[in-house]
Structure formats: structure tokens, C-alpha cells
Write a protein that holds these residues in place. Structure first.
Motif, short mmCIF file in Angstrom:
data_model
loop_
_atom_site.label_atom_id
_atom_site.label_comp_id
_atom_site.label_asym_id
_atom_site.label_seq_id
_atom_site.Cartn_x
_atom_site.Cartn_y
_atom_site.Cartn_z
N PHE A 76 0.61 -0.75 -0.32
CA PHE A 76 0.15 0.02 0.09
C PHE A 76 1.09 1.22 0.00
O PHE A 76 0.50 2.25 -0.81
CB PHE A 76 -1.49 -0.21 1.37
N ILE B 161 2.02 2.47 -3.77
CA ILE B 161 1.38 2.36 -4.46
C ILE B 161 0.86 4.10 -4.33
O ILE B 161 0.52 4.72 -5.28
CB ILE B 161 0.14 1.74 -4.79
N ARG B 162 1.16 4.25 -3.01
CA ARG B 162 1.07 5.59 -2.68
C ARG B 162 1.81 6.64 -3.33
O ARG B 162 1.54 7.26 -3.26
CB ARG B 162 1.01 6.07 -1.01
N ARG C 16 3.10 5.85 -5.92
CA ARG C 16 3.05 5.48 -7.71
C ARG C 16 4.45 4.18 -7.65
O ARG C 16 4.69 4.09 -9.29
CB ARG C 16 3.43 6.22 -7.90
N ARG D 74 3.68 -4.42 -7.12
CA ARG D 74 3.22 -5.61 -8.07
C ARG D 74 3.95 -6.84 -6.89
O ARG D 74 3.77 -7.53 -6.36
CB ARG D 74 3.12 -5.47 -9.19
N MET E 111 2.44 -7.54 -3.41
CA MET E 111 1.38 -7.93 -3.40
C MET E 111 1.57 -9.47 -3.75
O MET E 111 0.44 -9.63 -2.73
CB MET E 111 0.14 -7.05 -4.41
N ILE F 131 -9.44 -11.09 -3.87
CA ILE F 131 -7.75 -11.37 -4.80
C ILE F 131 -7.41 -11.96 -6.31
O ILE F 131 -7.23 -11.09 -6.72
CB ILE F 131 -7.26 -12.22 -3.45
N PRO G 128 -3.09 -4.32 -13.93
CA PRO G 128 -2.39 -3.11 -15.12
C PRO G 128 -1.11 -4.83 -14.96
O PRO G 128 -0.29 -3.76 -15.14
CB PRO G 128 -1.76 -2.01 -15.21
N TRP G 129 -0.54 -5.49 -15.75
CA TRP G 129 -0.04 -6.75 -15.73
C TRP G 129 0.97 -6.06 -16.56
O TRP G 129 2.76 -5.85 -16.07
CB TRP G 129 -0.21 -8.29 -15.99
N LEU H 232 2.53 -3.13 -17.23
CA LEU H 232 2.37 -1.95 -16.74
C LEU H 232 2.89 -0.50 -17.27
O LEU H 232 4.28 -0.04 -17.35
CB LEU H 232 3.90 -2.47 -15.88
N SER I 247 0.72 2.00 -17.21
CA SER I 247 0.58 2.75 -17.14
C SER I 247 0.05 2.88 -15.24
O SER I 247 -0.10 1.49 -15.20
CB SER I 247 -0.66 3.02 -17.47
N THR J 134 -1.55 3.86 -13.74
CA THR J 134 -3.12 3.54 -13.31
C THR J 134 -3.85 3.17 -13.71
O THR J 134 -3.64 2.71 -15.03
CB THR J 134 -3.96 5.97 -13.37
N HIS K 126 -8.38 -2.05 -11.52
CA HIS K 126 -8.19 -2.47 -9.96
C HIS K 126 -8.42 -1.98 -9.23
O HIS K 126 -8.56 -2.66 -8.57
CB HIS K 126 -6.76 -2.57 -10.44
N ARG L 170 -9.86 -1.73 -3.19
CA ARG L 170 -10.23 -0.53 -2.16
C ARG L 170 -10.79 -1.32 -1.46
O ARG L 170 -10.91 -0.85 0.14
CB ARG L 170 -10.62 0.73 -2.89
N THR M 138 -10.64 -5.27 -1.21
CA THR M 138 -9.71 -6.79 -1.48
C THR M 138 -9.04 -6.19 0.27
O THR M 138 -8.46 -6.92 0.34
CB THR M 138 -9.05 -6.21 -2.40
N TRP N 150 -8.20 -8.12 2.98
CA TRP N 150 -7.65 -8.90 3.26
C TRP N 150 -6.41 -8.83 4.52
O TRP N 150 -6.19 -9.33 5.78
CB TRP N 150 -6.23 -8.60 1.80
C1 HEM Z 1 -4.26 -8.82 -4.88
C2 HEM Z 1 -3.44 -8.25 -4.77
C3 HEM Z 1 -3.27 -6.79 -5.12
C4 HEM Z 1 -3.81 -6.02 -3.60
C5 HEM Z 1 -5.03 -5.81 -3.27
C6 HEM Z 1 -3.48 -4.42 -4.91
C7 HEM Z 1 -4.45 -3.10 -3.46
C8 HEM Z 1 -4.36 -1.92 -4.34
C9 HEM Z 1 -4.54 -0.90 -4.14
C10 HEM Z 1 -5.17 -1.05 -2.81
C11 HEM Z 1 -4.33 -0.28 -4.68
C12 HEM Z 1 -4.82 1.95 -4.72
C13 HEM Z 1 -6.30 1.83 -4.70
C14 HEM Z 1 -6.38 3.60 -4.20
O1 HEM Z 1 -6.22 3.93 -5.14
O2 HEM Z 1 -7.23 3.99 -3.36
C15 HEM Z 1 -3.74 -0.51 -6.01
C16 HEM Z 1 -4.11 0.72 -7.06
C17 HEM Z 1 -2.86 0.22 -7.99
N1 HEM Z 1 -2.17 -1.33 -7.90
FE1 HEM Z 1 -2.46 -2.95 -6.93
N2 HEM Z 1 -3.28 -4.25 -6.00
C18 HEM Z 1 -2.14 -6.06 -6.25
C19 HEM Z 1 -2.10 -5.78 -6.91
C20 HEM Z 1 -1.35 -5.58 -7.84
C21 HEM Z 1 -0.88 -5.48 -8.85
C22 HEM Z 1 -0.67 -6.95 -9.75
C23 HEM Z 1 -0.13 -4.85 -9.84
C24 HEM Z 1 0.21 -4.55 -11.11
C25 HEM Z 1 0.51 -5.66 -11.74
C26 HEM Z 1 -0.77 -3.26 -9.49
C27 HEM Z 1 -1.02 -2.19 -9.67
C28 HEM Z 1 -1.66 -1.04 -9.11
C29 HEM Z 1 -1.94 -0.18 -10.49
C30 HEM Z 1 -1.49 0.14 -11.56
C31 HEM Z 1 -2.57 1.08 -9.02
C32 HEM Z 1 -2.76 2.12 -9.20
C33 HEM Z 1 -4.32 1.88 -9.43
C34 HEM Z 1 -4.46 3.71 -10.29
O3 HEM Z 1 -3.96 4.05 -9.24
O4 HEM Z 1 -5.85 4.04 -10.86
N3 HEM Z 1 -1.93 -4.68 -7.75
N4 HEM Z 1 -3.64 -2.03 -5.74
#
Ligand code: HEM
Length: 149
Positions: free
Chosen positions: A26, A29-30, A32, A38, A41, A95, A103-104, A106, A108, A110, A114, A119, A121, A125
């Protein structure tokens, strides 16, 4: 060496590791950092899969663990245990779909589909990981099983 009695302690370590990885994912991703998000997670998922296999093996071997606590602590314990088990079951499809919408490639940083499901999951979890740890501390340390219990 008999492994089964050790498994509850192993599960606690796995739950703690999963909570730390989810928090780290978390934080990533905060800021970026999608690649680190990835990785963390994926690591949290691996730890949770090992947990699930070991947890099912343990309960197949010993059945349900009796809670030795008496009085007011029992409804507290069972409310936590039931919500832990219920949300653990719910976390599996969550999950799955969070990963499927990730976005496997990568291309972008955003990804709305997902983000929308993530938000839900992530907190589910995280609750499952931490409540698993609290249930363990209550059942094996605060109110340890009595001999023959
Ligand atoms: C089950 C596994 C995963 C969980 C629980 C998870 C959880 C999250 C959470 C909580 C956010 C932030 C949402 C927000 O802005 O409040 C997020 C954003 C993001 N995650 Fe994941 N993630 C997981 C797997 C992945 C994987 C495998 C990738 C890449 C391949 C990924 C790429 C991203 C991206 C690019 C964002 C930014 C989305 C945006 O701001 O539009 N995540 N994820």
C-alpha cells in the motif's frame, strides 16, 4: 519430530508477514511505485497460499481447536473468529478479481478497474491477516488450551 503442534505458531508468522507485505504494498502504490507494489502484493499472495494449505492441513489433522477462555471473553473470541473465517472466504474471489484487473503490462500507473476492487480487497485481506494473529494470541497464549482440552 511431530510438526502438527508447531503449525499454529507458523500460521501466526505467516499472518504477520502477510500484513507487513500488504502494508508495504500500500505504501508503495501511494508513492506510485507500481513495480514494488506488484512485488509485495505477489509476495503477500504467496504467503497467504502457504498459510491456506498449512491451515487446512492442520485442521484436517486436529479438527477444531477448543477455546479455553471462560465468561465475557468467549463472545469476543467467537465474533472475531467467525468474522475472520467469513472474510477469509470472501477474500479469495476478491483477490482473484483484483489480480485479474491488475495492469500486468505496467504500461500505466493508473488502472481504474483494479483500483475500484482493490479498495475493498486490501482492507478485507488486511483484516483477515491481523484478526488471524489476534485469534492465535487469544487461543494459544492468553487462554492456552488445557491438557486434554
Ligand atoms: C491482490 C493483489 C493486489 C492488491 C490487494 C492491490 C491493492 C491495491 C490498492 C489498495 C491500490 C490503491 C487504490 C487507491 O488508489 O486507493 C492499488 C492500486 C494499484 N495497483 Fe494494486 N493491488 C494488487 C495487485 C497489483 C498488481 C499485481 C499490480 C500490477 C501488475 C497492481 C498495480 C496497481 C496500480 C497500477 C495501481 C494504481 C491504480 C490507480 O491509481 O488507478 N496491483 N492496488
Amino acid at each position: 519430530m511431530e510438526l502438527i503442534p508447531i503449525l499454529p505458531h507458523f500460521h501466526a508468522v505467516l499472518n504477520l508477514a502477510s500484513a507487513i507485505l500488504l502494508f508495504g504494498g500500500f505504501l508503495a502504490i501511494r508513492r506510485r511505485d507500481v513495480a514494488t507494489h506488484r512485488k509485495r502484493m505477489a509476495a503477500a499472495l504467496s504467503v497467504s497460499v502457504v498459510f491456506l494449505i498449512s491451515y487446512l492441513t492442520y485442521h484436517a489433522a486436529v479438527g477444531n481447536v477448543k477455546f479455553a477462555g471462560e465468561g465475557w471473553i468467549r463472545p469476543v473470541y467467537f465474533t472475531l473468529l467467525i468474522s475472520h473465517v467469513g472474510l477469509a472466504a470472501l477474500s479469495l474471489p476478491l483477490i482473484f478479481f483484483t489480480l485479474r484487473r491488475a495492469p500486468w503490462l505496467l504500461v500505466s500507473t493508473t488502472c481504474e478497474p483494479h483500483r475500484r476492487i482493490a479498495r475493498l480487497t486490501w482492507p478485507v485481506w488486511m483484516f483477515v491477516s491481523i484478526s488471524g494473529l489476534v485469534v492465535y494470541l487469544m487461543a494459544f497464549h492468553l487462554y492456552p488450551p488445557t491438557a486434554g482440552g
